[in-house]
Write a protein that holds these residues in place. Structure first.
Motif, short mmCIF file in Angstrom:
data_model
loop_
_atom_site.label_atom_id
_atom_site.label_comp_id
_atom_site.label_asym_id
_atom_site.label_seq_id
_atom_site.Cartn_x
_atom_site.Cartn_y
_atom_site.Cartn_z
N MET A 79 90.04 32.70 -45.15
CA MET A 79 89.36 33.55 -46.27
C MET A 79 89.51 34.78 -46.21
N ARG A 80 90.24 35.45 -45.05
CA ARG A 80 90.60 36.88 -45.40
C ARG A 80 91.69 37.12 -46.50
N ALA A 81 92.58 35.88 -46.70
CA ALA A 81 93.40 35.89 -47.75
C ALA A 81 92.95 35.18 -48.88
N ASN A 82 91.67 34.84 -48.99
CA ASN A 82 91.03 34.24 -50.33
C ASN A 82 91.84 32.97 -50.87
N ALA A 83 92.20 32.44 -49.67
CA ALA A 83 93.22 31.20 -50.07
C ALA A 83 92.70 30.07 -50.94
N ILE A 84 93.29 29.70 -52.03
CA ILE A 84 92.89 28.56 -52.75
C ILE A 84 94.12 27.89 -53.32
N TYR A 85 94.17 26.28 -53.40
CA TYR A 85 95.08 25.81 -53.74
C TYR A 85 94.99 25.30 -55.12
N GLU A 86 96.23 25.46 -55.81
CA GLU A 86 95.96 25.19 -57.36
C GLU A 86 94.74 25.79 -57.81
N GLY A 87 94.07 26.88 -57.54
CA GLY A 87 93.07 27.62 -58.31
C GLY A 87 91.74 26.92 -58.04
N ASP A 260 85.61 18.80 -58.62
CA ASP A 260 86.17 17.55 -58.76
C ASP A 260 87.68 17.97 -59.47
N ILE A 261 88.85 17.52 -58.51
CA ILE A 261 90.16 18.09 -59.13
C ILE A 261 90.97 16.69 -58.83
N VAL A 262 92.20 17.13 -59.68
CA VAL A 262 93.37 16.03 -59.39
C VAL A 262 94.42 17.23 -58.93
N GLU A 263 94.69 16.98 -57.71
CA GLU A 263 95.66 17.84 -56.88
C GLU A 263 97.03 17.32 -56.91
N ASN A 264 98.04 18.08 -56.62
CA ASN A 264 99.41 17.57 -56.33
C ASN A 264 99.71 17.62 -54.77
N ARG A 265 99.70 16.28 -54.38
CA ARG A 265 99.98 16.12 -52.94
C ARG A 265 101.51 16.68 -52.54
N PHE A 266 101.67 17.05 -51.21
CA PHE A 266 102.78 17.38 -50.97
C PHE A 266 104.04 16.44 -50.88
N VAL A 267 103.50 15.03 -50.65
CA VAL A 267 104.61 14.00 -50.98
C VAL A 267 105.03 13.75 -52.22
N GLY A 268 104.36 14.27 -53.19
CA GLY A 268 104.83 14.03 -54.80
C GLY A 268 103.88 13.48 -55.66
N MET A 269 102.80 12.66 -55.21
CA MET A 269 101.93 11.96 -56.15
C MET A 269 100.81 12.84 -56.38
N LYS A 270 100.09 12.68 -57.46
CA LYS A 270 98.76 13.43 -57.80
C LYS A 270 97.49 12.46 -57.00
N SER A 271 96.51 13.26 -56.67
CA SER A 271 95.39 12.46 -56.17
C SER A 271 94.02 13.08 -56.88
N ARG A 272 93.10 12.49 -56.88
CA ARG A 272 91.89 12.86 -57.50
C ARG A 272 91.18 13.26 -56.15
N GLY A 273 90.34 14.23 -56.00
CA GLY A 273 89.62 14.70 -54.82
C GLY A 273 88.16 15.22 -55.32
#
Length: 408
Positions: A79-87, A260-273
């Motif tokens: 949280m000190r970094a305000n980290a957020i993945y793909e916005g 509600d997002i569709v994110e890019n997994r590290f292994v290469g596929m997209k995943s809805r979470g």
């Protein structure tokens, strides 16, 4: 065989998958199995988890309460970094895995185990997060990933194996999606959520109120920070764990933190979470806004340029990497003056900052005012602007010259 493990520590949840894995490891490797579970805030009956592990064939059962360490040493630094993945994604699952795996390595050392195992599938991110942590902390440990080597590749096969070996299979109605929970968030994936056009059912959410059902009156809350970390709510000092719990309660009540997002997994596929992160959402908004008055402009811009990389490292499983540690050192240095209080208004799914103050504030009313002042000479701006525009003027002059030559 030389590579046959003598003792395995399994990351064990007590669910169908890891219960089957426990028995499968026992039958496949004929060695001692330590069932290890980590309490990071999920809703579990730990006595039942322990009893089931024993009944399924564990030789040892270890349950560790990691809630304080999770918030203090993993969530707050992030949280000190305000980290957020793909916005959008606040990394609730991603940040938990390195801690679970770290303690699993500790348990392996304490019990004399020479191997570790997990229940992550070969399609997801968690297999990477677990195994990169194992490698970073003890490269000598053998790693066993059953989902990548066995033939129990469907739920029906898992259930058949469980029944054959006397492993209790709950007769409850199967959820049409998978869930993961800890003190920072709850995630929902798979099943009915695999259609990115389908709206999540209202009764799926277990934590937060729907914004339309939240209280009709806003609630104000003040969060006090010291060096980038929250330390009090409404003037009451709280431990990291209790502070996050309080913010979770407030955020859940007011319907804050659903995405509600569709994110890019590290292994290469997209995943809805679909995620619920009530306290983390409030905390990130408050922290960002305190920084607006306590951090130097160029420090903010430099740090912000690194957030995508920092978040990516966490999402990909590189918490225990030299690059993440180097970034963390820079981030923590930037937070030495990030102390003060932020006031927020919580209302029907929104979290609005309505005030911020700090004894280390860089904000100066004397400089910002539109009234006459004696600090800033507005004529100085002319030279500043002419210097900033010099390269633009030179470019335009060259283009005009070349244009004129082309017409000759």
């Amino acid at each position: 065989m030389k590579d046959t493990p003598k003792k395995i520590v399994l990351a064990y949840s007590g669910g169908l998958d890891t219960s089957v894995i426990l028995k499968w490891l026992k039958e496949t490797y004929h060695c001692e199995i330590v069932a290890y579970s980590a309490n990071i805030g999920q809703d579990e009956d730990w006595d039942k988890v322990r009893e089931k592990a024993w009944a399924t064939g564990a030789d040892e059962v270890v349950i560790r309460d990691l809630r304080d360490e999770f918030v203090r040493d993993f969530v707050f630094p992030m949280m000190r970094a305000n980290a957020i993945y793909e916005g959008q994604y606040l990394l609730g699952t991603s940040i938990a895995r390195p801690l679970i795996a770290k303690e699993q390595v500790n348990v392996a050392h304490e019990t004399g185990a020479d191997a570790v195992s997990h229940g992550a599938t070969g399609k997801g991110n968690d297999q990477v997060r677990f195994e990169l942590t194992y490698m970073a902390l003890d490269p000598e440990l053998k790693i066993i990933a059953p989902w990548r080597i066995w033939d129990l590749n469907s739920r029906s096969r898992l259930i058949a194996f469980a029944k054959e070996h006397g492993i209790p299979v709950p007769v409850t109605k199967e959820k049409p999606y998978s869930m993961d929970a800890n003190m920072l968030h709850i995630s929902y994936e798979g099943g009915i959520l695999e259609d990115p056009w389908a709206e999540p059912p209202k009764d799926m959410f277990l934590w937060t109120k729907a914004p339309e059902d939240a209280p009709d009156e806003p609630q104000y809350v003040e969060i006090t920070f010291e060096k980038g970390d929250p330390v009090a709510i409404d003037g009451e000092p709280l431990t990291p764990r209790k502070l996050l719990q309080r913010l979770n309660e407030l955020g859940a009540l007011h319907g804050i933190g659903r995405i509600d997002i569709v994110e890019n997994r590290f292994v290469g596929m997209k995943s809805r979470g679909v995620y619920e992160t009530p306290g983390g959402t409030i905390l990130r908004i408050a922290h960002q806004n305190l920084e607006t008055i306590t951090l130097d402009r160029e420090v903010v811009h430099l740090r912000d340029s690194l957030i995508p990389k920092y978040a990516e490292l966490i999402y990909y499983g590189f918490w225990f990497s030299p690059e993440r540690e180097a970034l963390q050192a820079l981030i923590d240095e930037s937070q030495k003056d990030c102390s003060g209080v932020v006031r927020l208004k919580l209302y029907k799914g929104t979290c609005q900052v309505v005030g911020r103050r700090s004894h280390k504030s860089l904000y100066s009313p004397e400089l910002a005012t539109f009234e006459a002042d004696e600090v800033y000479n507005q004529r100085d701006a002319e030279g500043f602007i002419r210097l900033q525009g010099l390269r633009l003027r030179m470019r335009a002059m060259l283009q005009n010259k070349l244009g004129a030559e082309d017409q000759e």
